[in-house]
Design a protein around this motif. Structure first.
Motif, PDB file in Angstrom:
ATOM      1  N   MET A   1       3.672 -61.129  27.838  1.00  0.00           N
ATOM      2  CA  MET A   1       2.240 -61.190  27.928  1.00  0.00           C
ATOM      3  C   MET A   1       1.800 -61.484  29.359  1.00  0.00           C
ATOM      4  O   MET A   1       0.800 -60.983  29.814  1.00  0.00           O
ATOM      5  N   ALA A   2       2.564 -62.298  30.035  1.00  0.00           N
ATOM      6  CA  ALA A   2       2.218 -62.615  31.420  1.00  0.00           C
ATOM      7  C   ALA A   2       2.298 -61.372  32.299  1.00  0.00           C
ATOM      8  O   ALA A   2       1.541 -61.236  33.253  1.00  0.00           O
ATOM      9  N   GLU A   3       3.222 -60.454  31.966  1.00  0.00           N
ATOM     10  CA  GLU A   3       3.335 -59.231  32.746  1.00  0.00           C
ATOM     11  C   GLU A   3       2.076 -58.395  32.628  1.00  0.00           C
ATOM     12  O   GLU A   3       1.640 -57.788  33.602  1.00  0.00           O
ATOM     13  N   ARG A   4       1.470 -58.361  31.470  1.00  0.00           N
ATOM     14  CA  ARG A   4       0.249 -57.585  31.276  1.00  0.00           C
ATOM     15  C   ARG A   4      -0.877 -58.137  32.131  1.00  0.00           C
ATOM     16  O   ARG A   4      -1.647 -57.410  32.719  1.00  0.00           O
ATOM     17  N   ARG A   5      -0.962 -59.445  32.178  1.00  0.00           N
ATOM     18  CA  ARG A   5      -2.020 -60.060  32.987  1.00  0.00           C
ATOM     19  C   ARG A   5      -1.835 -59.736  34.459  1.00  0.00           C
ATOM     20  O   ARG A   5      -2.784 -59.439  35.159  1.00  0.00           O
ATOM     21  N   ARG A   6      -0.595 -59.812  34.942  1.00  0.00           N
ATOM     22  CA  ARG A   6      -0.334 -59.492  36.350  1.00  0.00           C
ATOM     23  C   ARG A   6      -0.656 -58.040  36.641  1.00  0.00           C
ATOM     24  O   ARG A   6      -1.173 -57.710  37.682  1.00  0.00           O
ATOM     25  N   HIS A   7      -0.325 -57.183  35.696  1.00  0.00           N
ATOM     26  CA  HIS A   7      -0.547 -55.756  35.898  1.00  0.00           C
ATOM     27  C   HIS A   7      -2.036 -55.440  36.019  1.00  0.00           C
ATOM     28  O   HIS A   7      -2.433 -54.592  36.802  1.00  0.00           O
ATOM     29  N   ARG A   8      -2.864 -56.127  35.280  1.00  0.00           N
ATOM     30  CA  ARG A   8      -4.303 -55.894  35.346  1.00  0.00           C
ATOM     31  C   ARG A   8      -4.857 -56.220  36.723  1.00  0.00           C
ATOM     32  O   ARG A   8      -5.764 -55.576  37.201  1.00  0.00           O
ATOM     33  N   LYS A   9      -4.324 -57.223  37.363  1.00  0.00           N
ATOM     34  CA  LYS A   9      -4.814 -57.607  38.682  1.00  0.00           C
ATOM     35  C   LYS A   9      -4.454 -56.562  39.735  1.00  0.00           C
ATOM     36  O   LYS A   9      -5.173 -56.372  40.687  1.00  0.00           O
ATOM     37  N   ARG A  10      -3.346 -55.880  39.564  1.00  0.00           N
ATOM     38  CA  ARG A  10      -2.907 -54.904  40.551  1.00  0.00           C
ATOM     39  C   ARG A  10      -3.735 -53.632  40.518  1.00  0.00           C
ATOM     40  O   ARG A  10      -3.904 -52.962  41.515  1.00  0.00           O
ATOM     41  N   ILE A  11      -4.241 -53.276  39.353  1.00  0.00           N
ATOM     42  CA  ILE A  11      -5.004 -52.043  39.216  1.00  0.00           C
ATOM     43  C   ILE A  11      -6.375 -52.240  39.853  1.00  0.00           C
ATOM     44  O   ILE A  11      -7.112 -53.159  39.528  1.00  0.00           O
ATOM     45  N   GLN A  12      -6.692 -51.349  40.802  1.00  0.00           N
ATOM     46  CA  GLN A  12      -7.990 -51.406  41.455  1.00  0.00           C
ATOM     47  C   GLN A  12      -8.751 -50.144  41.105  1.00  0.00           C
ATOM     48  O   GLN A  12      -8.178 -49.084  40.935  1.00  0.00           O
ATOM     49  N   GLU A  13     -10.015 -50.275  41.008  1.00  0.00           N
ATOM     50  CA  GLU A  13     -10.852 -49.117  40.741  1.00  0.00           C
ATOM     51  C   GLU A  13     -10.895 -48.257  41.995  1.00  0.00           C
ATOM     52  O   GLU A  13     -11.272 -48.716  43.070  1.00  0.00           O
ATOM     53  N   VAL A  14     -10.483 -47.014  41.847  1.00  0.00           N
ATOM     54  CA  VAL A  14     -10.502 -46.091  42.965  1.00  0.00           C
ATOM     55  C   VAL A  14     -11.528 -45.023  42.630  1.00  0.00           C
ATOM     56  O   VAL A  14     -11.381 -44.290  41.654  1.00  0.00           O
ATOM     57  N   GLY A  15     -12.572 -44.958  43.449  1.00  0.00           N
ATOM     58  CA  GLY A  15     -13.619 -43.988  43.214  1.00  0.00           C
ATOM     59  C   GLY A  15     -13.324 -42.678  43.925  1.00  0.00           C
ATOM     60  O   GLY A  15     -12.285 -42.496  44.564  1.00  0.00           O
ATOM     61  N   GLU A  16     -14.231 -41.766  43.791  1.00  0.00           N
ATOM     62  CA  GLU A  16     -14.105 -40.478  44.461  1.00  0.00           C
ATOM     63  C   GLU A  16     -14.249 -40.683  45.973  1.00  0.00           C
ATOM     64  O   GLU A  16     -15.067 -41.489  46.416  1.00  0.00           O
ATOM     65  N   PRO A  17     -13.464 -39.952  46.758  1.00  0.00           N
ATOM     66  CA  PRO A  17     -13.605 -40.062  48.213  1.00  0.00           C
ATOM     67  C   PRO A  17     -14.929 -39.463  48.679  1.00  0.00           C
ATOM     68  O   PRO A  17     -15.479 -38.552  48.051  1.00  0.00           O
ATOM     69  N   PHE A  18     -15.429 -39.992  49.767  1.00  0.00           N
ATOM     70  CA  PHE A  18     -16.664 -39.482  50.335  1.00  0.00           C
ATOM     71  C   PHE A  18     -16.431 -38.111  50.951  1.00  0.00           C
ATOM     72  O   PHE A  18     -15.296 -37.683  51.156  1.00  0.00           O
ATOM     73  N   LYS A  19     -17.505 -37.427  51.260  1.00  0.00           N
ATOM     74  CA  LYS A  19     -17.432 -36.076  51.822  1.00  0.00           C
ATOM     75  C   LYS A  19     -16.668 -36.088  53.146  1.00  0.00           C
ATOM     76  O   LYS A  19     -15.850 -35.206  53.409  1.00  0.00           O
ATOM     77  N   GLU A  20     -16.926 -37.097  53.968  1.00  0.00           N
ATOM     78  CA  GLU A  20     -16.251 -37.204  55.266  1.00  0.00           C
ATOM     79  C   GLU A  20     -14.752 -37.462  55.094  1.00  0.00           C
ATOM     80  O   GLU A  20     -13.927 -36.892  55.813  1.00  0.00           O
ATOM     81  N   GLU A  21     -14.387 -38.300  54.129  1.00  0.00           N
ATOM     82  CA  GLU A  21     -12.975 -38.584  53.871  1.00  0.00           C
ATOM     83  C   GLU A  21     -12.241 -37.343  53.397  1.00  0.00           C
ATOM     84  O   GLU A  21     -11.096 -37.105  53.786  1.00  0.00           O
ATOM     85  N   LYS A  22     -12.883 -36.534  52.570  1.00  0.00           N
ATOM     86  CA  LYS A  22     -12.281 -35.278  52.128  1.00  0.00           C
ATOM     87  C   LYS A  22     -12.069 -34.337  53.304  1.00  0.00           C
ATOM     88  O   LYS A  22     -11.051 -33.659  53.397  1.00  0.00           O
TER      89      LYS A  22
END
Length: 84
Positions: A1-22
């Motif tokens: 169960m502790a592994e699941r909690r740690r895993h949640r912290k590692r996942i970051q929301e990654v949005g779509e790249p901006f036009k300039e980044e593309k």
């Protein structure tokens, strides 16, 4: 169960790249020199980071237009942008 909690912290929301980044990514893809090799039976293309930095410093984003600042002024600014 502790592994699941740690895993949640590692996942970051990654949005779509901006036009300039593309646009920067597309420029690197087609203008940065690449090498290719076989890795576990698959053909893999890769680039060297120092060549990518040099490529971006020679790009249009490193040259300032009238009334605007250049996006890349030093090697460190290119590295910070790529890390983001």
């Amino acid at each position: 169960m502790a592994e699941r909690r740690r895993h949640r912290k590692r996942i970051q929301e990654v949005g779509e790249p901006f036009k300039e980044e593309k646009a920067v990514a597309k420029y690197l893809r087609f203008n940065c020199p690449t090498k290719s090799t076989n890795m576990m039976g698959h053909r893999v293309d890769y680039f060297i980071a120092s060549k990518a930095v040099d490529c971006l410093l020679d790009s249009k984003w490193a040259k300032a237009k009238k009334g605007e600042e250049a996006l890349f002024t030093t090697r460190e600014s290119v590295v910070d942008y790529c890390n983001r």
